[in-house]
Design an enzyme around this catalytic site. Structure first.
Site, PDB file in Angstrom:
ATOM      1  N   TRP A   1       0.827  -1.211   0.000  1.00 19.89           N
ATOM      2  CA  TRP A   1       0.000   0.000   0.000  1.00 19.89           C
ATOM      3  C   TRP A   1       0.860   1.258   0.000  1.00 19.89           C
ATOM      4  O   TRP A   1       0.470   2.283  -0.572  1.00 19.89           O
ATOM      5  CB  TRP A   1      -0.986  -0.007   1.167  1.00 19.89           C
ATOM      6  CG  TRP A   1      -0.391   0.105   2.543  1.00 19.89           C
ATOM      7  CD1 TRP A   1       0.013  -0.916   3.355  1.00 19.89           C
ATOM      8  CD2 TRP A   1      -0.128   1.314   3.275  1.00 19.89           C
ATOM      9  NE1 TRP A   1       0.513  -0.423   4.538  1.00 19.89           N
ATOM     10  CE2 TRP A   1       0.427   0.941   4.518  1.00 19.89           C
ATOM     11  CE3 TRP A   1      -0.317   2.666   3.004  1.00 19.89           C
ATOM     12  CZ2 TRP A   1       0.809   1.876   5.486  1.00 19.89           C
ATOM     13  CZ3 TRP A   1       0.056   3.602   3.978  1.00 19.89           C
ATOM     14  CH2 TRP A   1       0.602   3.204   5.193  1.00 19.89           C
TER      15      TRP A   1
ATOM     16  N   LYS B   1      -6.689   7.572   9.177  1.00 22.06           N
ATOM     17  CA  LYS B   1      -7.396   7.763  10.447  1.00 22.06           C
ATOM     18  C   LYS B   1      -8.087   9.131  10.483  1.00 22.06           C
ATOM     19  O   LYS B   1      -8.974   9.350  11.291  1.00 22.06           O
ATOM     20  CB  LYS B   1      -6.417   7.658  11.619  1.00 22.06           C
ATOM     21  CG  LYS B   1      -6.014   6.237  11.943  1.00 22.06           C
ATOM     22  CD  LYS B   1      -5.262   6.134  13.256  1.00 22.06           C
ATOM     23  CE  LYS B   1      -3.793   6.474  13.093  1.00 22.06           C
ATOM     24  NZ  LYS B   1      -3.059   5.540  12.212  1.00 22.06           N
TER      25      LYS B   1
ATOM     26  N   HIS C   1       7.460   6.552  14.948  1.00 21.89           N
ATOM     27  CA  HIS C   1       7.143   5.470  15.878  1.00 21.89           C
ATOM     28  C   HIS C   1       8.289   4.478  15.932  1.00 21.89           C
ATOM     29  O   HIS C   1       8.888   4.160  14.919  1.00 21.89           O
ATOM     30  CB  HIS C   1       5.912   4.683  15.393  1.00 21.89           C
ATOM     31  CG  HIS C   1       4.612   5.315  15.746  1.00 21.89           C
ATOM     32  ND1 HIS C   1       3.467   5.116  14.999  1.00 21.89           N
ATOM     33  CD2 HIS C   1       4.258   6.129  16.770  1.00 21.89           C
ATOM     34  CE1 HIS C   1       2.471   5.783  15.553  1.00 21.89           C
ATOM     35  NE2 HIS C   1       2.924   6.407  16.621  1.00 21.89           N
TER      36      HIS C   1
ATOM     37  N   TYR D   1       4.539  -0.167  10.112  1.00 23.35           N
ATOM     38  CA  TYR D   1       5.016  -0.702   8.826  1.00 23.35           C
ATOM     39  C   TYR D   1       6.460  -0.257   8.633  1.00 23.35           C
ATOM     40  O   TYR D   1       6.831   0.865   8.967  1.00 23.35           O
ATOM     41  CB  TYR D   1       4.124  -0.286   7.661  1.00 23.35           C
ATOM     42  CG  TYR D   1       3.670   1.160   7.668  1.00 23.35           C
ATOM     43  CD1 TYR D   1       4.316   2.108   6.887  1.00 23.35           C
ATOM     44  CD2 TYR D   1       2.611   1.581   8.466  1.00 23.35           C
ATOM     45  CE1 TYR D   1       3.911   3.429   6.898  1.00 23.35           C
ATOM     46  CE2 TYR D   1       2.198   2.903   8.480  1.00 23.35           C
ATOM     47  CZ  TYR D   1       2.860   3.816   7.702  1.00 23.35           C
ATOM     48  OH  TYR D   1       2.472   5.134   7.701  1.00 23.35           O
ATOM     49  N   TYR D   2       7.268  -1.184   8.091  1.00 28.33           N
ATOM     50  CA  TYR D   2       8.709  -0.978   8.038  1.00 28.33           C
ATOM     51  C   TYR D   2       9.144  -0.306   6.739  1.00 28.33           C
ATOM     52  O   TYR D   2       9.888  -0.875   5.941  1.00 28.33           O
ATOM     53  CB  TYR D   2       9.452  -2.297   8.299  1.00 28.33           C
ATOM     54  CG  TYR D   2       9.287  -2.734   9.737  1.00 28.33           C
ATOM     55  CD1 TYR D   2      10.123  -2.236  10.733  1.00 28.33           C
ATOM     56  CD2 TYR D   2       8.252  -3.588  10.115  1.00 28.33           C
ATOM     57  CE1 TYR D   2       9.962  -2.590  12.064  1.00 28.33           C
ATOM     58  CE2 TYR D   2       8.070  -3.951  11.445  1.00 28.33           C
ATOM     59  CZ  TYR D   2       8.924  -3.444  12.404  1.00 28.33           C
ATOM     60  OH  TYR D   2       8.748  -3.798  13.716  1.00 28.33           O
TER      61      TYR D   2
ATOM     62  N   HIS E   1       8.576   6.511   7.693  1.00 30.78           N
ATOM     63  CA  HIS E   1       7.527   7.525   7.578  1.00 30.78           C
ATOM     64  C   HIS E   1       7.515   8.363   8.840  1.00 30.78           C
ATOM     65  O   HIS E   1       7.973   7.929   9.892  1.00 30.78           O
ATOM     66  CB  HIS E   1       6.161   6.865   7.341  1.00 30.78           C
ATOM     67  CG  HIS E   1       5.752   5.898   8.413  1.00 30.78           C
ATOM     68  ND1 HIS E   1       6.277   4.618   8.514  1.00 30.78           N
ATOM     69  CD2 HIS E   1       4.882   6.020   9.447  1.00 30.78           C
ATOM     70  CE1 HIS E   1       5.737   4.002   9.556  1.00 30.78           C
ATOM     71  NE2 HIS E   1       4.888   4.831  10.141  1.00 30.78           N
ATOM     72  N   VAL E   2       6.994   9.584   8.711  1.00 30.56           N
ATOM     73  CA  VAL E   2       6.956  10.530   9.827  1.00 30.56           C
ATOM     74  C   VAL E   2       5.510  10.968  10.029  1.00 30.56           C
ATOM     75  O   VAL E   2       4.784  11.215   9.068  1.00 30.56           O
ATOM     76  CB  VAL E   2       7.858  11.756   9.520  1.00 30.56           C
ATOM     77  CG1 VAL E   2       7.750  12.793  10.624  1.00 30.56           C
ATOM     78  CG2 VAL E   2       9.314  11.321   9.323  1.00 30.56           C
TER      79      VAL E   2
END
Ligand code: DD3
Length: 331
Positions: free
Chosen positions: A169, A201, A262, A267-268, A271-272
Site C-alpha cells: 500500500w 485515520k 514510531h 510498517y517498516y 515515515h513521519v
C-alpha cells in the site's frame, strides 16, 4: 467535542487570531464529497457483511472494530462517529427531526435525527483481512520491552525479515497507483524526497484531529534503527517542507504540531507522523513516539545514535516479537 479543545487552549486570551484561523477547515478541506466520494457503482459492499465477533469497542472513542465475513473473505470493519462540525450546525438545527425524550423544569433531552448527509459514519474496511489484522484490533495487554543495539540485530531484525510485512500500500502511494488525489505535497527527489498525505485515520473534516504522514521515496530505510547522520538531509527536508506545507494548507503553525516517528513502527518503510498538538493521537505517548527534532539532534551529536542506544517500546501480548524477546530471556 472538537471545539472545546480549541476554546480551552485559548482561554483568557480573547485576541487569539490563530484560533479563528485554525478552528475551522479552510475551503480546501474536503467536505466528504470528493472525487472518490459517492457510492460505488456496485452499491453497498457491506450490505452482506456478517459479523463474527466484536474485536473492540469504546463508548468514549465512539468506535467499534468488527471481525466478520464479506462473502467468502475475512474482513475487519471499523465504524467511528466523527466530531460534530461547526460549519454544519445551522443546517443541522434547521434540517433535522427532533424527538423529545424527557422534559423536567428547565431541562429537556432529545434525540435529534439529522438528514442522511449530516449523519455519516467513518468506515474503514480491511478485506481480505489476515489473522494479523484481526489480532491488531483485539484489546490486548502490552509489555514494555528494552531493546539494545545487539537485541535489534539478533532478535528484532531477523523477525522483521521473516515476517516480510507487506508495504504494498505504501508503494502504491509512492507510485500514484492509490490515493494520488489525496497527496498534499510531494518532493519527488529519490534521495531526499517524500509524499505527504492524510493518514486514513483522519477524515479531513476538521483540523482538530489533523493527521498526516510523510512517506519517504527511498525504500531502504525500515525504521528509526536504520537512521544515521547520512539521513540528516532527508529528515531535515521532511521537517522543513512538511511544516511549511501544513501551515500553508491548513493554517496550523509548527507550534501546534507534533512531528514524530514510531518505534516500533506499524510498517517498516520510513515515515513521519504529523499530528495536531491538541489531539492525543494513538501511539503519541513517550513509550512509542520519537520527536523528529530530537531524532535530528541525536544524530547530529552521534551519527550512530540509533544503532547503539537501548530503545524501549511496548509490545502486545500476542505480538510474535514479544515471544522472541521472552525466549532470549530479555523479558
Ligand atoms: C493499516 C497502517 C496501515 C489496517 C489499517 C491500516 N494512511 C494504511 C493502507 C493505506 C494507510 C494509512 C494497515 C494502510 Cl486500518 C492495516 O495504514 C493507508 N493510507 N495509514 C493512508 N493514507
Amino acid at each position: 467535542m472538537a471545539d472545546t479543545t480549541a476554546k480551552r487552549e485559548n482561554d483568557g486570551d480573547g485576541t487569539d487570531s490563530l484560533s479563528q484561523k485554525t478552528k475551522r477547515p479552510k475551503g480546501d478541506i474536503k467536505n466528504g464529497q470528493g472525487e472518490a466520494g459517492e457510492e460505488s457503482a456496485s452499491g453497498n459492499i457491506l450490505s452482506d457483511f456478517k459479523t463474527t465477533t466484536v474485536l473492540r469497542d469504546s463508548a468514549r472513542e465512539k468506535n467499534i472494530f468488527i471481525h466478520g465475513k464479506l462473502g467468502e473473505q475475512e474482513a475487519v470493519v471499523i465504524l467511528e462517529k466523527t466530531p460534530i462540525r461547526e460549519d454544519i450546525l445551522a443546517e443541522m438545527f434547521s434540517g433535522s427531526r427532533l424527538k423529545l425524550e424527557m422534559k423536567n423544569d428547565i431541562y429537556s433531552t432529545y434525540q435529534l435525527q439529522p438528514p442522511a448527509h449530516l449523519n455519516e459514519i467513518k468506515t474503514t474496511v480491511v478485506c481480505p483481512a489476515t489473522e494479523k489484522h484481526v489480532k491488531k484490533y483485539q484489546r490486548q495487554e502490552s509489555f514494555l520491552v528494552e531493546e539494545t543495539g545487539d537485541d535489534y540485530q539478533s532478535i528484532t531484525l531477523p523477525y522483521i525479515h521473516k515476517q516480510s510485512f507487506s508495504v504494498q500500500w505504501v508503494y502504491n502511494i509512492l507510485e500514484k497507483k492509490a490515493e494520488a488525489d489525496r497527496i498534499v505535497y510531494e518532493d519527488p527527489d529519490q534521495e531526499l524526497g517524500f509524499v505527504l498525505l492524510p493518514d486514513f485515520k483522519w477524515d479531513q473534516k476538521q483540523i482538530d484531529d489533523l493527521y498526516l504522514i510523510a512517506i519517504v521515496h527511498r525504500r531502504d530505510i525500515k525504521s528509526l534503527r536504520d537512521l544515521t547522520s547520512e539521513h540528516l538531509p532527508l529528515l531535515q527536508n521532511i521537517h522543513q517542507k512538511g511544516k511549511e506545507t501544513i501551515l500553508q494548507r491548513y493554517g496550523l503553525p509548527a507550534s501546534k504540531l507534533r512531528v514524530y516517528l514510531h518505534y516500533q513502527p506499524s510498517y517498516y518503510h520510513l515515515h513521519v507522523h504529523f499530528t495536531a498538538l491538541g489531539y492525543e493521537a494513538p501511539g503519541c505517548g513517550v513509550e512509542r513516539a520519537h520527536l523528529l527534532s530530537d531524532v535530528i539532534q541525536n544524530l547530529r551529536a552521534d551519527p550512530r545514535y540509533y544503532k547503539t542506544r537501548t530503545l524501549h517500546f511496548p509490545l502486545r501480548a500476542d505480538d510474535g516479537l514479544l515471544g522472541h524477546f521472552k525466549e532470549a530471556g530479555r523479558l
